[in-house]
Design a protein around this motif. Sequence first.
Motif, PDB file in Angstrom:
ATOM      1  N   THR A 144      -8.647   3.111  -0.720  1.00 41.75           N
ATOM      2  CA  THR A 144      -7.786   3.978  -1.525  1.00 41.75           C
ATOM      3  C   THR A 144      -7.697   3.401  -2.936  1.00 41.75           C
ATOM      4  OG1 THR A 144      -5.765   2.767  -0.961  1.00 41.75           O
ATOM      5  CG2 THR A 144      -6.348   4.622   0.466  1.00 41.75           C
TER       6      THR A 144
ATOM      7  N   VAL B 280       0.830  -1.208   0.000  1.00 39.87           N
ATOM      8  CA  VAL B 280       0.000   0.000   0.000  1.00 39.87           C
ATOM      9  C   VAL B 280       0.864   1.256   0.000  1.00 39.87           C
ATOM     10  CG1 VAL B 280      -1.770   1.323   1.234  1.00 39.87           C
ATOM     11  CG2 VAL B 280      -1.892  -1.182   1.167  1.00 39.87           C
TER      12      VAL B 280
ATOM     13  N   HIS C  64      -7.084  -3.201  -0.205  1.00 40.08           N
ATOM     14  CA  HIS C  64      -5.825  -3.847  -0.576  1.00 40.08           C
ATOM     15  C   HIS C  64      -5.399  -4.920   0.430  1.00 40.08           C
ATOM     16  CE1 HIS C  64      -5.766  -0.480  -3.327  1.00 40.08           C
ATOM     17  NE2 HIS C  64      -5.728   0.353  -2.308  1.00 40.08           N
TER      18      HIS C  64
ATOM     19  N   THR D   8      -0.210   4.914  -3.730  1.00 33.29           N
ATOM     20  CA  THR D   8      -1.581   4.765  -3.245  1.00 33.29           C
ATOM     21  C   THR D   8      -2.127   6.149  -2.929  1.00 33.29           C
ATOM     22  OG1 THR D   8      -1.140   2.558  -2.381  1.00 33.29           O
ATOM     23  CG2 THR D   8      -3.016   3.738  -1.443  1.00 33.29           C
TER      24      THR D   8
ATOM     25  N   SER E 138       0.449   0.704  -9.422  1.00 32.35           N
ATOM     26  CA  SER E 138       1.727   0.032  -9.151  1.00 32.35           C
ATOM     27  C   SER E 138       2.438  -0.258 -10.459  1.00 32.35           C
ATOM     28  CB  SER E 138       1.501  -1.258  -8.357  1.00 32.35           C
ATOM     29  OG  SER E 138       0.522  -2.087  -8.955  1.00 32.35           O
TER      30      SER E 138
ATOM     31  N   VAL F  89       5.022   1.824  -6.053  1.00 29.62           N
ATOM     32  CA  VAL F  89       3.608   1.784  -5.653  1.00 29.62           C
ATOM     33  C   VAL F  89       3.199   3.186  -5.225  1.00 29.62           C
ATOM     34  CG1 VAL F  89       1.941   0.880  -3.992  1.00 29.62           C
ATOM     35  CG2 VAL F  89       3.728  -0.613  -4.898  1.00 29.62           C
TER      36      VAL F  89
ATOM     37  N   ARG G  70      -4.855   2.581  -6.043  1.00 31.67           N
ATOM     38  CA  ARG G  70      -3.422   2.274  -6.084  1.00 31.67           C
ATOM     39  C   ARG G  70      -2.953   2.032  -7.505  1.00 31.67           C
ATOM     40  NH1 ARG G  70      -1.837  -3.328  -3.571  1.00 31.67           N
ATOM     41  NH2 ARG G  70      -2.519  -4.007  -5.644  1.00 31.67           N
TER      42      ARG G  70
END
Length: 409
Positions: A377, A174, A363, A336, A381, A334, A379
């Motif tokens: 949230t 995260v 997540h 987020t 990646s 990542v 995200r």
Amino acid sequence: MNAHEIKKLFPILDQNVNGSPLVYLDSAATSQKPISVIEEVSKYYREYNSNVHRGVHTLGTMATDRYEGAREKVRKFIHASSIEEVIFTRGTTTSINTIAASYARASLKQGDEIVISYMEHHSNVIPWQQVAKQTGAVLKYLPLQEDGTISLDDVRNTVTGNTKIVSIMYVSNVLGVINPIKDIARIAHENGAVMVVDGAQAAPHLKVDVQDLDCDFFAFSGHKMCGPTGIGVLYGKKQLLENMEPVEFGGEMIDFVDQYESTWKELPWKFEGGTPIIAGAIGLGAAIDFLESIGLDEIEAHEHKLAAYALEQMSGIDGMTIYGPKSAAQRAGVITFNLSDVHPHDVATVLDADGIAVRAGHHCAQPLMRWLKVSATARASFYLYNTEEDIDKLVQGLVKTKEYFSNVF
């Protein structure tokens, strides 16, 4: 080889989704697979499909050689000292559950402590909750700094002489935080505890040396590192694994079976009951070959560059909240985030309409969501096949999303 050239090696990325070129920004959930991995798995089924270890015929010998060859590739990849320390599992979740069910349940007692952090994936939370209930051990949480990082002072203040297990993720799925595992392991050992590492988000993205980290257990999955789904690895120090009992019983893991008693095979096979995940292991070996042909240092540097670019570009969007460290040097690939008052699922839906794949939800990290004071949230990646152009499209999509919901409401 640059990211544009690498992307061409992934067949799935050469397509349109909802009328737009696919921009895949969900590799933290599962990575895409290069053609070399797809072909290697297909080759097993087409040319030498057979069970392993049990047969002396040609196909069985070929399958066994490839399966055990993959184990040796894993050993070298994580720098384990012996193949006896490399156990094939279904994935990170199974690996951590094996540690909990075999090592922890047998060794913990009332009042012992298990230390984890608020950033952990559910796979590194729920097994320890269950062990604590079954043994009377106490589950303790490491606090996080304001930016989501772990302070070594907090580790020293939380880990005590009663702590028997410390289990921390190497890289947060995260926050993108890269945790100081080697230092945490040293503190754990100074207090007589074993160090368990959730390496699901680390193994695909940076070099892992389990001996240098001095962790006692390390778990990771193949599907996040260009390999097939359903295959993972549990690394454990030999002396610990030797004293642990299997958690699955049946064929393949036995030495001798009498009417009322049985004995087990030596490591690592005593933990691999039943027909193993043969094609998955062979595919994982091919994924390791692929990643090493690119270079883990190059992959890590590329992701840091993308993270820095994404942080810069996304921070300029009004109403954008980004979670985790502000510096790309402290995080993996990542990002987020939340966008104003737009629900993350709505953000992901609008982006998907333009072919941009991101993840939305908790997540598998609900304790962290509560710590962040949010319910969910979005995200994005990144991986070795992503480019700055992908991030530009993400930013354009986020601006479009914000404008759309501003007009609606």
